[in-house]
Write a protein that holds these residues in place. Sequence first.
Motif, short mmCIF file in Angstrom:
data_model
loop_
_atom_site.label_atom_id
_atom_site.label_comp_id
_atom_site.label_asym_id
_atom_site.label_seq_id
_atom_site.Cartn_x
_atom_site.Cartn_y
_atom_site.Cartn_z
N THR A 1 0.84 -1.20 0.00
CA THR A 1 0.00 0.00 0.00
C THR A 1 0.88 1.25 0.00
O THR A 1 2.09 1.18 0.24
N HIS B 1 -11.75 -10.23 -4.08
CA HIS B 1 -12.55 -9.34 -3.24
C HIS B 1 -11.86 -8.81 -2.00
O HIS B 1 -12.38 -7.90 -1.37
N TRP B 2 -10.73 -9.39 -1.63
CA TRP B 2 -10.09 -8.95 -0.40
C TRP B 2 -8.67 -8.43 -0.63
O TRP B 2 -8.32 -7.36 -0.15
N THR C 1 -8.62 -5.04 -2.62
CA THR C 1 -9.48 -3.99 -2.08
C THR C 1 -9.14 -3.65 -0.63
O THR C 1 -9.43 -2.55 -0.17
N ARG D 1 -10.56 -4.80 1.96
CA ARG D 1 -11.76 -4.80 2.84
C ARG D 1 -11.71 -5.90 3.82
O ARG D 1 -11.21 -6.92 3.69
#
Length: 81
Positions: free
Chosen positions: A6, A75-76, A79, A81
């Motif tokens: 990140t 999905h994880w 993202t 989340r």
Amino acid sequence: MDLIVTQSGLIRCIYDETIELLPLGTPEISRGSHVEPTPDGLWTADLSPVAGPLLGPFPQRSAALTAEQDWLNQHWLLTGR
């Protein structure tokens, strides 16, 4: 094994033993799912630890593990989340 870095320098990944993580810093490992048998001998992947769905049932554990990894990648992992 994909490592996502990140902007703040946090590294995210779906853990396996392909890459040694300790040289990157102290890892914080948490469970992303529970792959478990059903009473009738099928398999599910419960992704509730990452606010995901219950996948399955699948006839083989390997199919549940593949579905689990696919869902986490889509999905994880990217993202966060």
